[in-house]
Write a protein that holds these residues in place. Structure first.
Motif, PDB file in Angstrom:
ATOM      1  N   LYS A 196       0.827  -1.208   0.000  1.00 22.01           N
ATOM      2  CA  LYS A 196       0.000   0.000   0.000  1.00 22.01           C
ATOM      3  C   LYS A 196       0.863   1.261   0.000  1.00 22.01           C
ATOM      4  CE  LYS A 196      -4.495  -1.144   0.754  1.00 22.01           C
ATOM      5  NZ  LYS A 196      -5.519  -0.823  -0.264  1.00 22.01           N
ATOM      6  N   GLY A 420     -14.173   5.222  -9.904  1.00 24.12           N
ATOM      7  CA  GLY A 420     -13.639   6.002  -8.798  1.00 24.12           C
ATOM      8  C   GLY A 420     -12.140   5.851  -8.740  1.00 24.12           C
ATOM      9  N   PRO A 421     -11.552   6.292  -7.640  1.00 23.73           N
ATOM     10  CA  PRO A 421     -10.096   6.222  -7.511  1.00 23.73           C
ATOM     11  C   PRO A 421      -9.541   4.804  -7.592  1.00 23.73           C
ATOM     12  CG  PRO A 421     -11.031   7.669  -5.845  1.00 23.73           C
ATOM     13  CD  PRO A 421     -12.184   6.975  -6.501  1.00 23.73           C
ATOM     14  N   LEU A 423     -10.003   2.611  -9.711  1.00 24.00           N
ATOM     15  CA  LEU A 423      -9.984   2.097 -11.082  1.00 24.00           C
ATOM     16  C   LEU A 423      -9.060   2.996 -11.894  1.00 24.00           C
ATOM     17  CD1 LEU A 423     -13.183   1.028 -12.991  1.00 24.00           C
ATOM     18  CD2 LEU A 423     -11.536   2.504 -14.113  1.00 24.00           C
ATOM     19  N   ASP A 424      -7.887   2.485 -12.237  1.00 21.14           N
ATOM     20  CA  ASP A 424      -6.917   3.346 -12.923  1.00 21.14           C
ATOM     21  C   ASP A 424      -6.841   3.072 -14.414  1.00 21.14           C
ATOM     22  OD1 ASP A 424      -5.447   1.027 -13.198  1.00 21.14           O
ATOM     23  OD2 ASP A 424      -3.824   1.628 -11.858  1.00 21.14           O
ATOM     24  N   ASN A 476      -6.162  -0.476  -9.029  1.00 20.58           N
ATOM     25  CA  ASN A 476      -5.293   0.685  -9.091  1.00 20.58           C
ATOM     26  C   ASN A 476      -3.969   0.279  -8.457  1.00 20.58           C
ATOM     27  OD1 ASN A 476      -3.807   3.028  -8.475  1.00 20.58           O
ATOM     28  ND2 ASN A 476      -5.654   4.271  -8.352  1.00 20.58           N
ATOM     29  N   GLU A 478      -1.152   1.886  -8.199  1.00 22.26           N
ATOM     30  CA  GLU A 478      -0.495   2.925  -7.411  1.00 22.26           C
ATOM     31  C   GLU A 478      -1.028   2.952  -5.977  1.00 22.26           C
ATOM     32  OE1 GLU A 478       2.454   5.653  -7.068  1.00 22.26           O
ATOM     33  OE2 GLU A 478       1.982   4.429  -8.818  1.00 22.26           O
ATOM     34  N   ARG A 479      -2.335   2.816  -5.834  1.00 22.71           N
ATOM     35  CA  ARG A 479      -2.947   2.818  -4.498  1.00 22.71           C
ATOM     36  C   ARG A 479      -3.080   1.406  -3.942  1.00 22.71           C
ATOM     37  NH1 ARG A 479      -5.249   7.817  -3.526  1.00 22.71           N
ATOM     38  NH2 ARG A 479      -5.805   9.068  -5.345  1.00 22.71           N
ATOM     39  N   MET A 481      -5.299  -0.900  -4.829  1.00 24.80           N
ATOM     40  CA  MET A 481      -6.719  -1.201  -4.625  1.00 24.80           C
ATOM     41  C   MET A 481      -7.130  -2.215  -5.682  1.00 24.80           C
ATOM     42  SD  MET A 481      -8.113   2.692  -4.072  1.00 24.80           S
ATOM     43  CE  MET A 481      -9.837   2.267  -3.853  1.00 24.80           C
ATOM     44  N   LYS A 488     -15.052  -2.677  -3.843  1.00 27.11           N
ATOM     45  CA  LYS A 488     -14.380  -3.583  -2.919  1.00 27.11           C
ATOM     46  C   LYS A 488     -15.414  -4.437  -2.183  1.00 27.11           C
ATOM     47  CE  LYS A 488     -12.330  -0.242  -0.643  1.00 27.11           C
ATOM     48  NZ  LYS A 488     -11.412   0.489   0.272  1.00 27.11           N
ATOM     49  N   MET A 573      -7.085 -10.202  -2.842  1.00 28.30           N
ATOM     50  CA  MET A 573      -8.308 -10.528  -2.108  1.00 28.30           C
ATOM     51  C   MET A 573      -8.388  -9.680  -0.833  1.00 28.30           C
ATOM     52  SD  MET A 573      -9.635 -14.248  -0.775  1.00 28.30           S
ATOM     53  CE  MET A 573      -8.544 -14.443   0.640  1.00 28.30           C
ATOM     54  N   HIS A 574      -7.275  -9.574  -0.150  1.00 27.99           N
ATOM     55  CA  HIS A 574      -7.214  -8.788   1.084  1.00 27.99           C
ATOM     56  C   HIS A 574      -7.566  -7.323   0.823  1.00 27.99           C
ATOM     57  CE1 HIS A 574      -5.882  -7.745   5.114  1.00 27.99           C
ATOM     58  NE2 HIS A 574      -5.069  -6.840   4.635  1.00 27.99           N
ATOM     59  N   ALA A 575      -7.220  -6.836  -0.360  1.00 31.16           N
ATOM     60  CA  ALA A 575      -7.512  -5.438  -0.702  1.00 31.16           C
ATOM     61  C   ALA A 575      -8.964  -5.245  -1.136  1.00 31.16           C
ATOM     62  CB  ALA A 575      -6.567  -4.963  -1.804  1.00 31.16           C
ATOM     63  N   GLY A 576      -9.697  -6.337  -1.332  1.00 36.26           N
ATOM     64  CA  GLY A 576     -11.120  -6.183  -1.639  1.00 36.26           C
ATOM     65  C   GLY A 576     -11.613  -6.907  -2.868  1.00 36.26           C
TER      66      GLY A 576
ATOM     67  N   THR B  98     -11.879  -7.132   6.606  1.00 39.93           N
ATOM     68  CA  THR B  98     -10.532  -7.606   6.277  1.00 39.93           C
ATOM     69  C   THR B  98     -10.345  -7.797   4.777  1.00 39.93           C
ATOM     70  OG1 THR B  98     -11.250  -9.872   6.698  1.00 39.93           O
ATOM     71  CG2 THR B  98     -10.108  -8.743   8.486  1.00 39.93           C
ATOM     72  N   HIS B  99     -11.345  -7.450   3.975  1.00 42.55           N
ATOM     73  CA  HIS B  99     -11.199  -7.530   2.526  1.00 42.55           C
ATOM     74  C   HIS B  99     -11.533  -6.187   1.903  1.00 42.55           C
ATOM     75  CE1 HIS B  99     -11.509 -11.822   3.630  1.00 42.55           C
ATOM     76  NE2 HIS B  99     -10.603 -11.945   2.697  1.00 42.55           N
ATOM     77  N   GLY B 166      -9.306  10.901  -7.633  1.00 43.25           N
ATOM     78  CA  GLY B 166      -9.083  10.239  -8.908  1.00 43.25           C
ATOM     79  C   GLY B 166      -8.110   9.106  -8.670  1.00 43.25           C
ATOM     80  N   PRO B 167      -7.770   8.390  -9.729  1.00 47.47           N
ATOM     81  CA  PRO B 167      -6.877   7.250  -9.535  1.00 47.47           C
ATOM     82  C   PRO B 167      -5.508   7.656  -8.994  1.00 47.47           C
ATOM     83  CG  PRO B 167      -7.617   7.405 -11.836  1.00 47.47           C
ATOM     84  CD  PRO B 167      -8.214   8.556 -11.113  1.00 47.47           C
TER      85      PRO B 167
END
Lengths: 593, 309
Positions: A196, A420-421, A423-424, A476, A478-479, A481, A488, A573-576, B98-99, B166-167
């Motif tokens: 992250k 949203g953020p 989705l890059d 994404n 960079e983030r 996600m 998520k 998976m952990h990120a969503g 946790t996801h 934004g991204p």
């Protein structure tokens, strides 16, 4: 050969404690101030009608790296669970950790409440508790099991699962498990944090001024898009030691054979984050099963196996020592074992190949395989005539000037995808990439497995799907996600993917990212729409969706209940990147499955 | 990359960055977009693939509507009937959390350096940290400099709320407190993120408690020479909307700071560097300095550390 003493059935049959007697479980050693014991490498075997598994904290060391591990019955990987088609099994899982645990039986058909996903199929197993799984065995083949709690799978909580066929199988003389995984001394939550926080923290194979053969123009194009063409694996050999049956490359794991024998290798990718390229230089492999299901046999020299997939191959190696190589897809390391007819003779593995660089096809610029390797405009479509143009024509934007805009044209997305953020990127022209052998294997000069090679050995019932469903894989980098349809798991609390019981649906997965994702549906086998014909579409529980491409499967939702559906890259998976699939209604007694 | 190129690049990148997320707010829920039918489902056309059984091609276009009504029958959560609604509700909450709901943070010492110039050697710090989730974060920033053996000349703290717009970009809003040269507080509004061509950009406007408006734009680029040896051009430009006499600032562009730092990442989190920096007062601010008999620009040798945890 390094191996663990076999666990006999006799010492497995013991009085199992139910939930009511949870307090009878002694405190774990570490809770009484004793130091952790070292988990052993490799695994024993458990089988029969009643099986006991105990999850506990240990130390583990391999390849000069050591750290904390979660082991089952004291070994990493945990024991081989060997069952027989047609039997009933009762498995008591005792949790001696300080946190909840669970076991998911990956690829098994069973009542949903024994599928082992906390919060979807059951509440999870609390510290000190024993949970009893009980289900009939309705299939045969090569599978595996692993924790579905937190990030325990990264810490060693996984093992192989083999179900013998009800009828004798004459295809082989010797039977070996090749369970691939990784070990890291770093706590998985710290890995998640570094992903992250730090950009490409584990990637030491980036394009630099002195490495990589991209032209300046291409580098500028990737830079403009804020994308990394060497983003193949998120976690790499920089922290991972790659394991075969719990043994690192320097441990000298040997698989013995007698020349002339037909050896069945049950290759299981039990890793958290690594796709492997499997080959035994000089020894062709005959693929007989994918994800536990028999396929029409065909011969390859190499195959890429995504996280959570399994392949069974038959090899008949000549006299000598042969390297069994599991090269990480990003070429940052390898797992190695020797297939040898001379005990003690280690085979020298081939060197790691050059790092892999993404191409235009991986950006979703249409299929470039066999084209110009992703340079300049877009080459031939590798034989794909019917391209999903969606709306508008992205090819108009192929001069690099407007690349930015065509790489995130959100008007191409269905309405249910949340923009949203998180989705890059939106793949401009995603095409079916079922014929792609995997990142880095499209240019090799030997035979490599492709999904289009797979044909079910036994015909499936001929049924046409009645509905289509499109799911977008979004992210994404960079983030860090990751999600399905831009949402998520934490944001889709009561909005599952719904199937009617026994409904047959054609599901198209569209990968709007530049990473390959292994997507797993619990409790079912789906059929890959790979051109094999409706009766012979291969059955799988996990499908790789190639970067910027699509993969389509047909699924008959004939297992009622609630099932997890997720990317099997653990930190994704952990990120969503997870969803719940519900199959309703439950059939009334006496009808259906 | 010459440092002289850095500034126009940043200025070019800023509108691009702004443009990059200008439309996103409206995208939440597709407020501005006309409803459209889902893209028609097309089979992969495998013409050219050998030995094809074409039976799969007769599926045609399937409806892509909602699931049949019976898919909505039965319990919302099937496991509730077996394990109890309460236990499952708790497990579900935990499972969702946790996801996707990971909160984490970092503290990044971007620059901790000695600046060696003829006559006066200075030190400088530039620290940032954040804690939060994917969309909303608490952001903390601190910068300052002073003379070795002397006092701290400039020191400021910022406490900001960061929100992903934004991204690649976050909007940041909050407070800035100057400790030196004199106590002064500001409201802050800015954007920070990754601009095209991989420039890390941080741009903010400040409204002080005296009503003065100033702004600061900075950008840096990590050029990997090898996997661990990284050359970083960096530029920072300061602007003021009005004269601020007590700070010897004139309206317009007030200060330019550029640097070229060569760091070696022993680990990602630990990278010492050497570099060269050039600073210049600009416009009316430079005129004020000249009248006071001060230097308006200067070059310094930089020795420092970039570290984070």
């Amino acid at each position: 050969m390094t191996s663990s003493p076999l666990i006999t059935r006799r010492n497995l049959i013991r009085s199992t404690v139910g939930l009511a007697a949870a307090s009878a479980v002694p405190l774990p050693a570490w809770a009484m101030g004793q130091s952790l014991t070292h988990a052993r490498q490799g695994f024993g075997e458990v089988s029969g009608e009643r099986i006991a598994l105990t999850v506990d904290s240990h130390h583990f060391g391999v390849g000069g790296r050591s750290g904390h591990a979660v082991a089952v019955n004291g070994t990493v990987p945990g024991p081989l669970v060997r069952l027989r088609e047609g039997q009933n099994v009762r498995i008591d899982v005792t949790n001696r950790l300080a946190e909840d645990t669970s076991i998911h039986w990956h690829g098994l058909l069973l009542p949903f409440q024994f599928d082992g996903v906390p919060g979807v199929s059951f509440p999870g197993i609390k510290p000190g508790e024993t949970f009893t799984y009980e289900f009939p065995i309705r299939q045969n083949g090569t599978y595996w099991w692993h924790s579905h709690s937190g990030l325990q799978e990264q810490e060693g909580h996984y093992g192989p699962l083999i179900i013998e066929s009800a009828t004798p199988d004459p295809r082989y003389d010797r039977d070996y498990v090749v369970l691939l995984s990784e070990f890291t001394p770093v706590h998985p939550h710290e890995i998640a944090r570094k992903l992250k926080v730090g950009e490409h923290y584990y990637n030491y194979q980036m394009q630099t001024a002195t490495e990589g053969d991209m032209s300046l123009e291409e580098r500028l194009m990737w830079g403009r898009m804020r994308m990394n063409p060497r983003d193949i694996s998120d976690v790499t050999g920089a922290t991972y030691t790659f394991l075969v049956n719990g043994h690192g490359p320097m441990d000298g794991l040997e698989y013995l054979f007698t020349p002339g024998e037909r050896i069945r290798l049950r290759v299981i990718n039990g890793s958290a984050m690594t796709f492997f390229n499997i080959r035994i230089p000089g020894v062709p492999m005959t693929v007989i099963a994918a994800d536990g299901k028999d396929v029409e046999e065909f011969e390859v020299d190499e195959f890429q196996i995504g996280t959570a997939e399994t392949y069974d191959v038959i090899v008949t190696p000549p006299d000598g020592s042969h390297a069994l190589v599991a090269e990480a897809m990003d070429r940052s390391g390898m797992g190695v074992a020797s297939l040898t007819s001379h005990k003690g003779h280690r085979a020298a593995p081939p060197p790691l190949r050059e790092p892999v660089t993404l191409t235009m096809a991986d950006m979703g610029m249409g299929s470039m395989e066999g084209g110009e390797g992703g340079h300049g405009g877009h080459g031939g479509h590798g034989g794909h005539g019917g391209m999903d143009h969606g709306s508008g024509d992205a090819m108009a934007g192929m001069d690099h000037g407007s690349m930015d805009h065509s790489m995130r044209d959100t008007s191409k997305l269905p309405d249910n995808v949340k923009v949203g953020p998180g989705l890059d990127m939106v793949a401009p022209m995603p095409v079916d990439r079922m014929d792609f052998p995997g990142l880095g294997l499209d240019g090799v000069d030997h035979r490599v497995l492709r999904y289009t090679d797979l044909k079910a050995k036994r015909p499936n019932p001929h049924r046409m799907p009645t509905r289509s469903l499109e799911i977008h894989l979004t992210g994404n980098m960079e983030r860090y996600m990751w999600s399905f349809d831009g949402k998520k798991f934490s944001a889709v609390t009561d909005d599952p993917i719904r199937f009617a019981y026994d409904e047959r649906v054609r599901v198209k997965l569209v990968n709007d990212t530049m990473m390959a994702h292994p997507i797993h549906l619990h409790g079912h086998f789906f059929e890959l729409v790979n051109g094999a014909g409706m009766m012979n579409q291969p059955l799988k529980h996990t499908v790789i969706v190639q970067p910027g491409g699509t993969a389509t499967f047909d699924v008959t939702a004939n297992e009622p209940g609630d099932w997890a559906f997720h990317c099997h890259l653990l930190y994704h998976m952990h990120a969503g990147m997870m969803q719940t699939v519900t199959v309703r209604p439950f059939p009334k007694a006496g009808e259906g499955a | 990359m010459k440092t002289a190129l850095a500034l126009p690049l940043i200025l070019f990148a800023l509108p691009a960055a702004a443009q990059d997320h200008s439309g996103h707010a409206g995208h939440e829920g597709h407020a501005e977009e006309p409803a459209k039918a889902p893209a028609p489902f097309k089979l992969p056309d495998m013409t050219g693939a050998p030995q094809m059984d074409h039976s799969a091609h007769q599926v045609g276009d399937l409806p892509s509507g909602p699931p049949p009504a019976e898919a909505f029958e039965g319990p919302q959560h099937a496991a509730d009937a077996i394990f109890g609604a309460e236990a499952m509700a708790a497990a579900r909450a935990e499972n969702h959390a946790t996801h996707g709901e990971m909160t984490t943070g970092t503290v990044m010492v971007e620059r901790l350096e000695a600046r060696v110039a003829d006559g006066h050697d200075a030190f400088l710090w530039d620290v940032q940290g954040w804690y939060g989730g994917d969309i909303d974060k608490f952001v903390f920033k601190s910068e300052g400099e002073g003379e070795f053996g002397g006092s701290v000349e400039d020191a400021e703290l910022q406490a900001l709320w960061g929100h992903a717009i934004g991204p690649f970009f976050d909007l940041q809003a909050g407070l800035r407190l100057d400790v030196e040269p004199e106590t002064r507080s500001h409201l802050v509004l800015g954007v920070q993120g990754l601009a095209p061509y991989m420039w890390h950009v941080d741009a903010a406007a400040f409204l002080s408690d005296r009503g003065d408006i100033t702004a600061r734009v900075e950008g840096e680029y990590d050029w990997k020479l090898t996997q661990r040896l990284i050359l970083q051009p960096r530029a920072e430009l300061e602007l003021s909307a009005q004269d601020i006499p007590e700070r010897e600032i004139g309206a317009g562009l007030t200060k330019l700071e550029t640097g070229l730092r060569l760091r070696y990442e022993f680990a990602r989190e630990f990278a010492p560097y050497v570099g060269v920096g050039y600073e210049a007062k600009l416009g009316e601010t430079a005129d004020i300095a000249r009248l006071a008999g001060e230097d308006t620009d200067g070059i310094a040798l930089l020795l420092g550390l970039r570290a984070w945890f």
